[in-house]
Design a protein around this motif. Structure first.
Motif, mmCIF file in Angstrom:
data_model
loop_
_atom_site.group_PDB
_atom_site.id
_atom_site.type_symbol
_atom_site.label_atom_id
_atom_site.label_comp_id
_atom_site.label_asym_id
_atom_site.label_seq_id
_atom_site.Cartn_x
_atom_site.Cartn_y
_atom_site.Cartn_z
ATOM 1 N N GLU A 262 -9.307 2.901 -0.893
ATOM 2 C CA GLU A 262 -7.868 2.837 -0.660
ATOM 3 C C GLU A 262 -7.298 1.473 -1.056
ATOM 4 O OE1 GLU A 262 -6.158 5.889 0.449
ATOM 5 O OE2 GLU A 262 -8.106 6.164 -0.490
ATOM 6 N N ARG A 263 -8.074 0.420 -0.853
ATOM 7 C CA ARG A 263 -7.605 -0.915 -1.232
ATOM 8 C C ARG A 263 -7.517 -1.073 -2.744
ATOM 9 N NH1 ARG A 263 -7.325 -4.853 2.559
ATOM 10 N NH2 ARG A 263 -8.173 -4.428 4.632
ATOM 11 N N PRO A 271 -1.879 3.997 1.996
ATOM 12 C CA PRO A 271 -1.649 2.625 1.541
ATOM 13 C C PRO A 271 -2.049 1.606 2.608
ATOM 14 C CG PRO A 271 0.286 4.011 1.154
ATOM 15 C CD PRO A 271 -0.643 4.787 2.030
ATOM 16 N N PRO A 272 -2.990 0.700 2.320
ATOM 17 C CA PRO A 272 -3.426 -0.272 3.338
ATOM 18 C C PRO A 272 -2.292 -1.135 3.865
ATOM 19 C CG PRO A 272 -4.947 -0.245 1.475
ATOM 20 C CD PRO A 272 -3.757 0.564 1.068
ATOM 21 N N SER A 273 -1.267 -1.362 3.038
ATOM 22 C CA SER A 273 -0.176 -2.233 3.465
ATOM 23 C C SER A 273 0.601 -1.679 4.650
ATOM 24 C CB SER A 273 0.790 -2.480 2.296
ATOM 25 O OG SER A 273 1.313 -1.252 1.825
ATOM 26 N N ILE A 274 0.469 -0.363 4.896
ATOM 27 C CA ILE A 274 1.219 0.228 6.003
ATOM 28 C C ILE A 274 0.715 -0.296 7.343
ATOM 29 C CG2 ILE A 274 -0.252 2.269 6.389
ATOM 30 C CD1 ILE A 274 2.283 3.909 6.689
ATOM 31 N N ALA A 276 -0.035 -3.379 7.913
ATOM 32 C CA ALA A 276 0.345 -4.781 8.097
ATOM 33 C C ALA A 276 1.264 -4.946 9.297
ATOM 34 C CB ALA A 276 1.031 -5.309 6.829
ATOM 35 N N GLU A 277 2.014 -3.900 9.638
ATOM 36 C CA GLU A 277 2.883 -3.937 10.801
ATOM 37 C C GLU A 277 2.054 -3.672 12.060
ATOM 38 O OE1 GLU A 277 5.227 -4.273 13.647
ATOM 39 O OE2 GLU A 277 6.030 -4.757 11.642
ATOM 40 N N THR A 281 -0.028 -0.183 13.791
ATOM 41 C CA THR A 281 -1.460 -0.145 14.082
ATOM 42 C C THR A 281 -1.704 0.096 15.561
ATOM 43 O OG1 THR A 281 -1.867 -1.677 12.246
ATOM 44 C CG2 THR A 281 -3.607 -1.430 13.878
ATOM 45 N N GLU A 401 7.957 0.780 7.549
ATOM 46 C CA GLU A 401 9.092 0.643 6.642
ATOM 47 C C GLU A 401 9.615 2.032 6.286
ATOM 48 O OE1 GLU A 401 8.423 -1.813 3.238
ATOM 49 O OE2 GLU A 401 6.987 -3.076 4.309
ATOM 50 N N TYR A 404 7.910 4.270 3.888
ATOM 51 C CA TYR A 404 6.621 4.790 4.318
ATOM 52 C C TYR A 404 6.761 5.805 5.454
ATOM 53 C CZ TYR A 404 4.011 1.229 1.697
ATOM 54 O OH TYR A 404 3.458 0.448 0.712
#
Length: 506
Positions: A262-263, A271-274, A276-277, A281, A401, A404
């Motif tokens: 995935e990275r 998406p791994p960036s999801i 980040a919040e 998580t 976001e 997403y």
């Protein structure tokens, strides 16, 4: 002389309206389609003792009957939504319906536990195509001003299907055979296909491009399968510890590979960036704890009511009815309360109340009475669940976001299903259930009480996690949806409801 032309049977995408015939047809297809999968998620557990007796299945066979479906559904549900966006939402929805119906036929005709489990895995593939597609059809077909109302109707009718599932399953088992729990899917599936092909407009995401994340889906499926196999096998007498260790390690390695894939993928389904919040998580961590407990409870409760308390399949199915009714009546109010005071308190109090309901269930024994021993416990449990699900879902959407929003909902749904998968695999091992123990009322009852304590502990952990990590202002931050999600009344006993992107609900 001018010959009048006949209007097309299928209206253009984005033009369907509530209150018109075209709107009713689209809603009928979406509700029947999603209703099949909701029924299946609640109806099968009621039939477990009967199918176990008929097929001479061990407890591991019953676990795989549940987990074979959940495994492929959890691993592929994100990919299923992407396929619909690319190749056509109606096309993939219809394909998923046909696939689900054929797999249901195989389940109903299965002569052995092994073939039943294989058919259930195929059924999960169909569910992964069908489940996200039902909501996507409404989102893409209805005019913007009618989408929220249409999704609300879809959500409420889905809750009714979830409520009727255990009752229908119990009646079918008592009146006919456990096989009809699966065979009954063929009739609504045929109606869904006929209505969708005739009346539902086709739509797709014209901007969708790039490759599908097949490597990620395969790694996720292999990882979950390996860990599940090791956990279920470890409880069985005569299991080979070396083989189970190798399988479990291979499963863990596949999940690690999934993270790497995935990275590195240009088009990851997750998406791994999801992540980040931190609130996103944290909400998913609470989801995992809560839905692990729910998965274990719903797997064992209806079996215990039949094995230990001596209830009929219909009576055992009726025991779950108060949970779904309470959720239908109170989930929307819970969502609005979370908007006013923030989700932190509801997401803390809700799991704690659920845990109290499970402690009350320890009163179930061979002399249990439905009204005095079962109903109070499941009502308390239902109140806690109603307080939890809507704030949790809103927090997931509010933390991600806006771009997403759809993926965030899908991730939360997949996390919940994976949690239930692991719980059904691990809980019998933890409490000492194996082999033919589900034929022994005393042994099963003792293990069931222990399982309730484990699940109550998971819910308590979810409550503590929510109190320590969830902010009260997450639904009022700059990333919160401009309008509240319209699916608050969904009866999400199997997983949080899938939600459309917030920008599509204005």
């Amino acid at each position: 002389m001018t010959v009048p032309t006949r209007s097309p049977a299928r209206p253009p995408a984005g033009s369907v309206r509530m209150g018109r015939a075209d709107g009713r047809w689209v809603l009928a297809a979406a509700v029947l389609g999603s209703g099949m999968t909701l029924l299946d998620s609640t109806v099968v557990n009621v039939a477990l003792p009967a199918l176990g007796d008929d097929l001479h299945a061990s407890l591991a066979g019953l676990q795989w009957t549940v987990n074979g479906y959940t495994l492929t559904l959890a691993a592929l549900i994100l990919l299923g939504g992407s396929l619909g966006d690319r190749f056509g939402r109606r096309r993939v929805f219809v394909a998923g319906t046909v696939w689900f119906a054929l797999a249901s036929l195989l389940c109903g005709l299965a002569p052995s536990t092994g073939l039943l489990v294989a058919a259930r895995a195929l059924q999960g593939v169909g569910g992964a195509l069908l489940t996200p597609g039902s909501l996507a059809l409404i989102q893409a077909s209805f005019a913007r001003e009618d989408r929220a109302r249409a999704i609300g109707v879809w959500s409420g009718m889905g809750g009714v299907a979830g409520a009727l599932g255990p009752l229908l399953g119990g009646w079918l088992v008592d009146a006919a055979s456990w096989r009809w729990v699966f065979l009954i899917n063929i009739v609504p599936a045929a109606a869904v296909v006929a209505v969708a092909l005739r009346h539902v407009p086709e739509s797709r995401d014209e901007t969708a491009s790039g490759r599908f994340d097949w490597p990620g889906a395969l790694c996720a499926a292999a990882g979950l399968a390996g860990i599940t196999y090791a956990l279920i096998g470890a409880a069985e007498p005569g299991a080979d510890p070396a083989a189970l260790t190798v399988t479990g390690v291979a499963g863990a390695a596949a999940l690690a590979a999934f993270v790497v894939v995935e990275r590195r993928s240009r088009t990851p389904m997750l998406p791994p960036s999801i992540f980040a919040e931190r609130q996103f998580t944290a909400a998913n961590a609470v989801t995992f704890a809560v839905y692990a407990a729910l998965g274990g409870v719903f797997f064992l409760l209806v079996v215990d009511l039949q094995v230990e308390a001596g209830f009929s399949a219909l009576a055992a199915g009726a025991a779950l009815l108060p949970v779904t009714v309470i959720m239908l009546l109170l989930s929307e109010r819970s969502g609005r309360l979370a908007e006013r005071i923030g989700p932190r308190i509801p997401m803390t109090v809700g799991p704690a109340v659920c845990a109290a309901g499970l402690l009350l269930m320890t009163r179930i024994d061979p002399a249990a009475d439905y009204l005095t021993d079962v109903v109070p416990a499941v009502c308390v449990f239902g109140l806690g669940l109603a307080a939890t699900v809507a704030p949790l879902t809103a927090t997931v959407l509010g933390a991600a976001e806006e771009r997403y929003a759809g993926i965030a909902s899908g991730v939360n749904n997949a996390v919940a299903r994976a949690a239930g998968l692991i719980a059904v695999a691990a809980l019998p091992l933890v409490v000492g259930l194996s082999g033919d123990d589900y034929h022994d009322p005393a042994a099963f009852g003792t293990a069931f009480d222990a399982a309730l304590l484990v699940c109550a502990g998971l819910l308590a952990a979810g409550a503590v996690l929510a109190w320590c990590t969830i902010r009260s202002d997450v639904l009022r931050g700059p990333q919160a949806p401009a309008e509240p999600p319209p699916c608050r009344c969904h009866c999400a006993v199997g997983a949080p409801p899938l939600q459309p992107p917030a920008r599509e609900c204005h």
